[in-house]
Scaffold this motif. Structure first.
Motif, short mmCIF file in Angstrom:
data_model
loop_
_atom_site.label_atom_id
_atom_site.label_comp_id
_atom_site.label_asym_id
_atom_site.label_seq_id
_atom_site.Cartn_x
_atom_site.Cartn_y
_atom_site.Cartn_z
N GLY A 207 0.79 -1.23 0.00
CA GLY A 207 0.00 0.00 0.00
C GLY A 207 0.82 1.27 0.00
N VAL A 208 1.99 1.24 -0.61
CA VAL A 208 2.89 2.40 -0.63
C VAL A 208 2.79 3.10 -1.99
N ALA A 209 2.46 4.38 -1.97
CA ALA A 209 2.45 5.22 -3.18
C ALA A 209 1.66 4.58 -4.32
N THR A 210 0.53 3.99 -3.99
CA THR A 210 -0.26 3.35 -5.04
C THR A 210 -0.81 4.38 -6.03
N PHE A 211 -0.94 5.64 -5.61
CA PHE A 211 -1.44 6.68 -6.52
C PHE A 211 -0.51 6.84 -7.72
N ALA A 212 0.75 6.45 -7.59
CA ALA A 212 1.73 6.59 -8.67
C ALA A 212 1.69 5.41 -9.64
N HIS A 213 0.89 4.40 -9.35
CA HIS A 213 0.74 3.23 -10.21
C HIS A 213 2.09 2.60 -10.59
N PRO A 214 2.90 2.21 -9.63
CA PRO A 214 4.22 1.64 -9.96
C PRO A 214 4.15 0.37 -10.78
N TRP A 215 3.04 -0.36 -10.70
CA TRP A 215 2.91 -1.62 -11.44
C TRP A 215 2.89 -1.41 -12.96
N LEU A 216 2.70 -0.16 -13.40
CA LEU A 216 2.71 0.10 -14.84
C LEU A 216 4.08 -0.21 -15.46
N LEU A 217 5.14 -0.12 -14.66
CA LEU A 217 6.46 -0.50 -15.15
C LEU A 217 6.46 -1.98 -15.54
N GLY A 218 5.85 -2.82 -14.70
CA GLY A 218 5.76 -4.23 -15.01
C GLY A 218 4.95 -4.49 -16.28
N LEU A 219 3.88 -3.72 -16.47
CA LEU A 219 3.06 -3.88 -17.68
C LEU A 219 3.84 -3.46 -18.92
N PHE A 220 4.67 -2.45 -18.80
CA PHE A 220 5.53 -2.03 -19.91
C PHE A 220 6.47 -3.17 -20.29
N ALA A 221 7.05 -3.82 -19.29
CA ALA A 221 7.95 -4.94 -19.54
C ALA A 221 7.21 -6.11 -20.18
N ILE A 222 5.97 -6.34 -19.77
CA ILE A 222 5.17 -7.40 -20.38
C ILE A 222 4.93 -7.09 -21.86
N GLY A 223 4.70 -5.81 -22.17
CA GLY A 223 4.56 -5.41 -23.57
C GLY A 223 5.83 -5.67 -24.36
N MET A 224 6.99 -5.42 -23.74
CA MET A 224 8.27 -5.72 -24.40
C MET A 224 8.40 -7.21 -24.71
N LEU A 225 8.03 -8.04 -23.74
CA LEU A 225 8.10 -9.48 -23.95
C LEU A 225 7.16 -9.92 -25.06
#
Length: 411
Positions: A207-225
């Protein structure tokens, strides 16, 4: 990498339907905001009269993870085509091209929104609507938007023009992409993406800084894959059905765990991102094989290509205009459903018109070479009244552009 098949020398494969997907995602976000802005703050969400719109477009914010996965996909495509895992002209050239493509329209839309707020008193006063989160405009808010850092502060992220926070996130991800590629080089694609996804969801788990949507970095990497899987050797014919099956499995698991997914918004976005990536792999491999289908035909049609070409301007400009329209409607004391219908069928088309004007005046001057070609093709088709060839997904074009110029805009 032995698992990738570079394109033939002197040719490159295009996927124009990606623009159509991007265009649809932008329109879905606009329609979602029209519903969200309707009436007083939270009124549309709680209203039983708008239950059907809530069911249909109430998850329109999922257009953002679609954008992010698409971004990782298209930025990885040049490397996937060539079987490489680094920028052909180096990181400096890559980030310069990204800045040139993204920043001028962004700053123009920022200036437009600030001037609009300054010029219209109605937009500067709180009225207990969704627009209240965009005001007051503070020095910190403006400065954070100029440096694309507003997503790092809860008080700045919604200021001025709400959708711009995701552009800032995306721009920051551009600087992290080389780290993913380094992991990719030393650990392999799957491990690198797994590490990136795991690291990106840790803040959400606590529950840390969820407003910043840090998981979008992981989605970007999934798009790369997904881009790399699109170009694996053709003999592996299991990729298309496996990608679709993986997407269906993700949806099935999410459905079974629906209460948990609803409780944690980042899970919904992760599911949507995985499903988008699976679809991109399947569609890309079908396009490479020259197998036409209804999906790529629809997204490669002229209207969808036009939406895709202007989608970044649409994304940047629509929010303050819809917010203003709702403020104008409030004194009329219309029924909530009527308010929603006016926003959707009057304000949204007007916002799309202003977005096209923004595209014509600003964004079109900063398109990459592939997009300039697409723009000229659409204009030529309009002039001759000839349809754009919908079956050109997966076509091969002369390599008169450097591979470094093939990276597309994220919106």
């Amino acid at each position: 990498m032995s698992t990738s098949a570079p394109a033939r020398a002197g040719t490159r494969i295009e996927f124009p339907y990606l623009d159509g997907i991007r265009g649809l995602a932008a329109v879905v976000v606009v329609l979602y905001h029209a519903w969200l802005f309707t009436g007083l703050s939270g009124q549309a969400v709680a209203s039983s009269d708008l239950a059907i719109p809530r069911l249909i477009i109430g998850h329109g914010y999922l257009g953002v993870p679609v954008f992010i996965v698409l971004s990782g996909y298209v930025l990885m495509l040049p490397m996937a085509r060539n079987g490489s895992s680094w920028y052909s002209r180096g990181f400096g050239s890559y980030i310069f091209r990204r800045a040139k493509r993204i920043l001028p329209p962004y700053y123009a839309a920022l200036a437009f929104t600030v001037v609009l707020i300054a010029a219209i008193p109605l937009m500067r006063a709180p009225h207990d609507t969704q627009w209240d989160s965009k005001i007051p405009v503070t020095f910190g808010g403006v400065a954070s938007h100029l440096f694309m850092l507003q997503d790092l502060n809860h008080d700045w992220i919604e200021q001025i023009n709400g959708p711009m926070w995701s552009v800032a996130v995306e721009f920051q991800i551009y600087f992290l992409m080389p780290l993913i590629l380094l992991l990719w080089r030393f650990c392999g694609a799957w491990v690198a993406v797994g590490i990136t996804v795991a690291a990106s969801i840790v803040p959400a788990l606590f529950g840390v800084a969820t407003f910043a949507h840090p998981w979008l970095l992981g989605l970007f990497a999934i798009g790369m894959l997904a881009a790399r899987l699109t170009f694996v050797v053709p003999s592996r014919r299991w990729i298309e059905p496996a990608a679709l099956a993986a997407g269906l499995v993700v949806v099935a698991v999410a459905y079974r765990a629906l209460p948990v997914v609803r409780e944690h918004g980042w899970l919904i976005e992760l599911v949507m991102g995985c499903l988008t990536a699976a679809a991109l792999v399947a569609l890309g491999r079908l396009a490479i094989a020259g197998r036409r289908n209804i999906v790529t035909g629809f997204f490669g049609s002229r209207p969808m290509l036009f939406l895709g070409l202007t989608s970044y301007s649409i994304y940047l400009v629509h929010s303050p205009l819809i917010g203003l329209a709702n403020l104008v409607l409030l004194p009329l004391d219309l029924p909530l459903v009527a308010n929603y219908l006016v926003l959707t069928f009057v304000a949204v088309p007007l916002a799309l018109g202003v977005s096209w004007l923004m595209f014509f005046l600003v964004e079109r001057h900063f398109l990459n070479s592939r997009q300039r070609d697409a723009s000229r093709e659409l204009r030529a088709a309009e002039a001759s009244a000839a349809p754009v060839e919908a079956g050109h997904d997966g076509r091969r074009a002369p390599a008169r552009e450097a591979a470094a110029d093939e990276a597309e805009a994220a919106y």
